[in-house]
Design an enzyme around this catalytic site. Structure first.
Site, PDB file in Angstrom:
ATOM      1  N   THR A  89       0.813  -1.210   0.000  1.00  0.00           N
ATOM      2  CA  THR A  89       0.000   0.000   0.000  1.00  0.00           C
ATOM      3  C   THR A  89       0.850   1.266   0.000  1.00  0.00           C
ATOM      4  O   THR A  89       1.760   1.416   0.813  1.00  0.00           O
ATOM      5  CB  THR A  89      -0.935   0.018   1.218  1.00  0.00           C
ATOM      6  OG1 THR A  89      -1.794  -1.122   1.170  1.00  0.00           O
ATOM      7  CG2 THR A  89      -1.791   1.289   1.228  1.00  0.00           C
ATOM      8  N   LYS A 138      -3.755   4.660  -2.282  1.00  0.00           N
ATOM      9  CA  LYS A 138      -4.916   5.278  -1.652  1.00  0.00           C
ATOM     10  C   LYS A 138      -5.210   6.627  -2.311  1.00  0.00           C
ATOM     11  O   LYS A 138      -4.298   7.440  -2.522  1.00  0.00           O
ATOM     12  CB  LYS A 138      -4.653   5.470  -0.155  1.00  0.00           C
ATOM     13  CG  LYS A 138      -4.499   4.174   0.625  1.00  0.00           C
ATOM     14  CD  LYS A 138      -5.810   3.407   0.724  1.00  0.00           C
ATOM     15  CE  LYS A 138      -5.711   2.221   1.658  1.00  0.00           C
ATOM     16  NZ  LYS A 138      -7.003   1.519   1.814  1.00  0.00           N
ATOM     17  N   LYS A 158     -12.283  -9.709   3.198  1.00  0.00           N
ATOM     18  CA  LYS A 158     -11.422  -9.525   4.368  1.00  0.00           C
ATOM     19  C   LYS A 158     -12.021 -10.336   5.513  1.00  0.00           C
ATOM     20  O   LYS A 158     -13.238 -10.305   5.734  1.00  0.00           O
ATOM     21  CB  LYS A 158     -11.336  -8.051   4.766  1.00  0.00           C
ATOM     22  CG  LYS A 158     -10.665  -7.148   3.731  1.00  0.00           C
ATOM     23  CD  LYS A 158     -10.672  -5.693   4.182  1.00  0.00           C
ATOM     24  CE  LYS A 158     -10.017  -4.785   3.147  1.00  0.00           C
ATOM     25  NZ  LYS A 158     -10.119  -3.349   3.535  1.00  0.00           N
TER      26      LYS A 158
END
Length: 325
Positions: free
Chosen positions: A121, A148, A243
């Protein structure tokens, strides 16, 4: 007789800061559950779903107060989805594997897991910093980066990331920030920079916003998809992000993966911030996934002993859960 030994909260520092459109985190609180059948101990970890109001303390209290049957399938009916059920479910898997003397993957009827090409990320930041972060991640061997976004200045950020890491695959997480924007135009700008998928462009609970939208790349449901019960309203998405904390454990996550694929969805397996104790079960669901984003422990300043190992961008099974998988 199986019983819950404890459910406690642990705080783990983040390496630097983890920044998304909703804010920054410098640490993460996880709930760790321990169960026993009198001879074998099992452990599981969950990270509270903060955008739904969960807290690690509340999850620990829910586990400690649970008085229902300690059977994985029964948990699906007697305990709400979320991080508390995830920690308890994974602890039961761990204990049962030890009792049977076989790894969890075999207990679950899965193929033996191999190394996983996880994304790394790139936190939300100014373009120059995201470019530097992308360059550093590529130098570490990551071939897939997840960036992001915030709905403002996204093209400049991704252009910078592409400049810093011209040869990597890119996916982006809008974190619901494109809801009031021209989604097709936003997505086209991403395609032009080599992005291959956009995660959660719209507000969860407002899935009708995607009706009639024909984006030039796959749209993946994250906050909009928790369990199999959500699949009926996700027809305008192309993929789902599974998730364990959202699904409420490995048991539901495996079932969700099977049903999502049967309905034609592509599958991403992601995670919340947390240690390798929480990532290890997700690695079983991630085998064969279209996109894998299991860097939650890699973003911490430190991890548990026996943690999953990283070599050239590949995540290798560790030894701290499920008999080393």
């Amino acid at each position: 007789m199986t019983r819950i030994i404890s459910a406690t909260v642990e705080r783990w520092p983040v390496a630097g800061a983890f920044i998304i459109s909703r804010g920054a985190k410098t640490s993460v609180d996880v709930v760790v559950c321990t169960v026993s059948d009198g001879r074998h101990l099992g452990r599981g970890e969950g990270t509270a779903i903060y955008y739904e109001g969960e807290t690690a303390k509340g999850c620990a209290a829910a586990i400690n107060a649970y008085a229902g049957p300690l059977e994985r399938e029964a948990l699906l009916e007697t305990m709400p989805r979320g991080a508390a059920r995830n920690a308890l479910d994974c602890a039961l898997w761990d204990m049962e594997a030890k009792r049977a003397g076989v790894p969890v993957w075999r207990l679950a009827g899965l193929e033996e897991p191999g190394p996983l090409p996880t994304a790394f990320t790139i936190s939300l930041n100014d373009p120059a910093q995201m470019e530097a972060d992308a360059r550093a991640a590529a130098a570490r061997g990551f071939g897939l980066l997840k960036c992001k976004l915030t709905g403002e200045g996204d093209r400049a950020r991704i252009a910078a990331v592409r400049a810093g890491a011209p040869d990597v695959r890119l996916i982006v997480d809008a974190n619901e920030s494109w809801h009031d924007l021209d989604i097709v135009a936003q997505a086209q700008a991403m395609v032009d920079l080599g992005v291959e998928m956009v995660e959660q462009p719209i507000l969860h609970g407002k899935e009708e916003r995607l009706a009639g939208v024909r984006a030039p790349l796959p749209l993946c449901a994250d906050e909009s998809c928790h369990t199999r019960a959500d699949l009926d309203r996700l027809g305008d998405f192309d993929a789902v992000n599974i998730k364990l904390d959202k699904a409420g454990g490995l048991t539901e996550a495996l079932a969700l993966s099977r049903e999502a694929r049967a309905r034609g969805f592509r599958v991403m397996v992601g995670c919340m911030l947390g240690t390798s104790l929480g990532i290890a079960p997700a690695a079983l669901v991630a085998q064969g996934a279209d996109w894998i984003d299991l860097d939650g422990a890699l973003l911490l300043a430190k991890d548990r002993e026996g943690a999953l190992a990283l070599h050239d961008g590949l995540l290798h099974p560790g030894q701290l859960w499920g008999l080393g998988q």
